[in-house]
Design a protein around this motif. Structure first.
Motif, PDB file in Angstrom:
ATOM      1  N   TRP A 181      27.485  10.380 -35.146  1.00 46.19           N
ATOM      2  CA  TRP A 181      27.284  10.418 -33.698  1.00 46.19           C
ATOM      3  C   TRP A 181      27.208   9.002 -33.135  1.00 46.19           C
ATOM      4  N   GLN A 182      27.905   8.781 -32.040  1.00 40.10           N
ATOM      5  CA  GLN A 182      27.850   7.525 -31.308  1.00 40.10           C
ATOM      6  C   GLN A 182      27.503   7.826 -29.854  1.00 40.10           C
ATOM      7  N   TYR A 183      26.937   6.818 -29.183  1.00 43.91           N
ATOM      8  CA  TYR A 183      26.794   6.948 -27.738  1.00 43.91           C
ATOM      9  C   TYR A 183      27.540   5.808 -27.068  1.00 43.91           C
ATOM     10  N   THR A 184      28.135   6.132 -25.953  1.00 44.72           N
ATOM     11  CA  THR A 184      28.660   5.112 -25.056  1.00 44.72           C
ATOM     12  C   THR A 184      27.820   5.170 -23.790  1.00 44.72           C
ATOM     13  N   ALA A 185      27.444   4.006 -23.307  1.00 52.47           N
ATOM     14  CA  ALA A 185      26.586   3.922 -22.131  1.00 52.47           C
ATOM     15  C   ALA A 185      27.248   3.052 -21.078  1.00 52.47           C
ATOM     16  N   ALA A 186      27.100   3.444 -19.833  1.00 50.65           N
ATOM     17  CA  ALA A 186      27.601   2.679 -18.701  1.00 50.65           C
ATOM     18  C   ALA A 186      26.469   2.513 -17.708  1.00 50.65           C
TER      19      ALA A 186
ATOM     20  N   THR B 136      18.221   0.192 -14.288  1.00 51.89           N
ATOM     21  CA  THR B 136      17.753   1.346 -15.055  1.00 51.89           C
ATOM     22  C   THR B 136      18.240   1.151 -16.483  1.00 51.89           C
ATOM     23  N   CYS B 137      17.329   1.249 -17.458  1.00 53.81           N
ATOM     24  CA  CYS B 137      17.599   0.733 -18.801  1.00 53.81           C
ATOM     25  C   CYS B 137      17.644   1.813 -19.871  1.00 53.81           C
ATOM     26  N   LEU B 138      18.391   1.504 -20.926  1.00 50.68           N
ATOM     27  CA  LEU B 138      18.470   2.317 -22.126  1.00 50.68           C
ATOM     28  C   LEU B 138      17.883   1.530 -23.288  1.00 50.68           C
ATOM     29  N   PHE B 139      16.964   2.159 -24.024  1.00 49.99           N
ATOM     30  CA  PHE B 139      16.382   1.546 -25.218  1.00 49.99           C
ATOM     31  C   PHE B 139      16.727   2.416 -26.423  1.00 49.99           C
TER      32      PHE B 139
ATOM     33  N   PHE C  68      19.658  -2.135 -23.035  1.00 51.25           N
ATOM     34  CA  PHE C  68      20.878  -2.201 -22.235  1.00 51.25           C
ATOM     35  C   PHE C  68      20.599  -1.639 -20.840  1.00 51.25           C
ATOM     36  N   PRO C  69      21.138  -2.198 -19.758  1.00 47.72           N
ATOM     37  CA  PRO C  69      21.929  -3.421 -19.700  1.00 47.72           C
ATOM     38  C   PRO C  69      21.084  -4.682 -19.557  1.00 47.72           C
ATOM     39  N   VAL C  70      19.782  -4.504 -19.238  1.00 55.77           N
ATOM     40  CA  VAL C  70      18.879  -5.650 -19.115  1.00 55.77           C
ATOM     41  C   VAL C  70      18.222  -5.882 -20.467  1.00 55.77           C
ATOM     42  N   THR C  71      18.132  -7.134 -20.890  1.00 59.53           N
ATOM     43  CA  THR C  71      17.586  -7.447 -22.209  1.00 59.53           C
ATOM     44  C   THR C  71      16.343  -8.312 -22.152  1.00 59.53           C
TER      45      THR C  71
ATOM     46  N   ARG D  89      28.385  -2.453 -16.604  1.00 57.41           N
ATOM     47  CA  ARG D  89      28.178  -2.896 -17.985  1.00 57.41           C
ATOM     48  C   ARG D  89      28.335  -1.676 -18.890  1.00 57.41           C
ATOM     49  N   THR D  90      28.886  -1.879 -20.081  1.00 58.62           N
ATOM     50  CA  THR D  90      29.079  -0.776 -21.023  1.00 58.62           C
ATOM     51  C   THR D  90      28.602  -1.180 -22.412  1.00 58.62           C
ATOM     52  N   SER D  91      28.270  -0.194 -23.219  1.00 60.51           N
ATOM     53  CA  SER D  91      27.805  -0.427 -24.588  1.00 60.51           C
ATOM     54  C   SER D  91      28.167   0.778 -25.445  1.00 60.51           C
TER      55      SER D  91
END
Length: 260
Positions: free
Chosen positions: A130-135, A140-143, A154-157, A184-186
């Motif tokens: 499983w992978q995730y792609t984030a935009a 608003t952040c993803l940890f 992501f996207p703020v570090t 921004r993408t990851s």
């Protein structure tokens, strides 16, 4: 690896504490989770924008339903489509009754448009698992947490990167094309036991202060974040506001845990 049948094996929880608990309908943080649990979105409507909660809801709900992916070549046209839907609705929306001054205010608010941050996460099965792609546009952040340690933010570090002028997705037609410079993408691979935390700005800034690998109590913070229930989250946010550790702002957590 053989692709699994059915949906990803995840637990998903959404917790929200409005800035004004007595008027929860005014909350501008809007989260959405796809029925197949392969897409998650969290948007934070700008406090000064017209119908910001509605715009945030259109973005998050559409991402979870429409499967636009999380790559620039698919996200950018989708954001333009969302903007078109919004402006079509705004043009068709009748002016409120009442004084001429109120109608003039509404007409000008519609012309100025609305604004919101955007974070969308999409799960895909790949050869590695499983992978995730984030935009994302804005703060608003993803940890991504593994074994009690923060792997990716992501996207703020950095906590120092937060300010009162985050990038936003705008509804104004003249904003067309501006998304490309803000987006921004990851892409990352996840393992059983990993957690994804989608968090709006006030709490995200705190987590980038206390939850980074070099912070002395980081493991404790992620232990707590991974086990919070709705009442626990409400108490924690209320206490953090009372002590001045976070601003009194709508605060939302979407927690996705990949089962072991």
């Amino acid at each position: 690896m053989t692709a699994p049948a059915g949906d990803p094996d995840v637990d998903v929880h959404v917790y929200v504490v409005p800035s004004a608990p007595e008027t929860p309908g005014d909350c501008r943080d809007i989260a959405a989770v796809a029925a197949d649990r392969r897409a998650f979105a969290l948007c934070d409507g700008a406090s000064s924008a017209y119908r910001a909660g509605d715009w945030a809801g259109l973005l998050s709900g559409s991402f979870s339903l429409d499967d636009p992916g999380a790559e620039p070549e698919s996200v950018l046209p989708w954001l333009d489509a969302c903007r078109g839907w919004w402006n079509d609705q705004a043009a068709a929306r009748p002016a409120s009754g009442g004084a001429v001054g109120q109608q003039f205010f509404q007409a000008n608010a519609v012309a100025r448009g609305s604004a919101s941050t955007f974070l969308g996460v999409r799960l895909r099965w790949a050869a590695e698992g499983w992978q995730y792609t984030a935009a994302a546009v804005g703060d608003t952040c993803l940890f991504h947490v593994r074994g009690g340690h923060l792997l990716h933010a992501f996207p703020v570090t950095s906590a120092a990167a937060f300010d009162d002028r985050p990038d936003l997705v705008l509804t104004r037609e003249e904003a067309d094309g501006a998304d490309a410079s803000r987006l921004r993408t990851s892409r990352q691979t996840v393992r059983p036991g990993d957690e994804l935390h989608l968090v709006t700005d006030a709490l995200a800034q705190l987590l980038l202060t206390h939850g980074t690998p070099d912070a002395p109590d980081a493991a404790l913070w992620w232990h707590v974040m991974g086990r919070l229930g709705a009442a626990d989250f409400d108490r924690m946010v209320t206490r953090l506001r009372q002590t001045g550790e976070i601003e009194t702002d709508d605060t939302t957590l979407v927690r996705v845990r990949f089962r072991s």
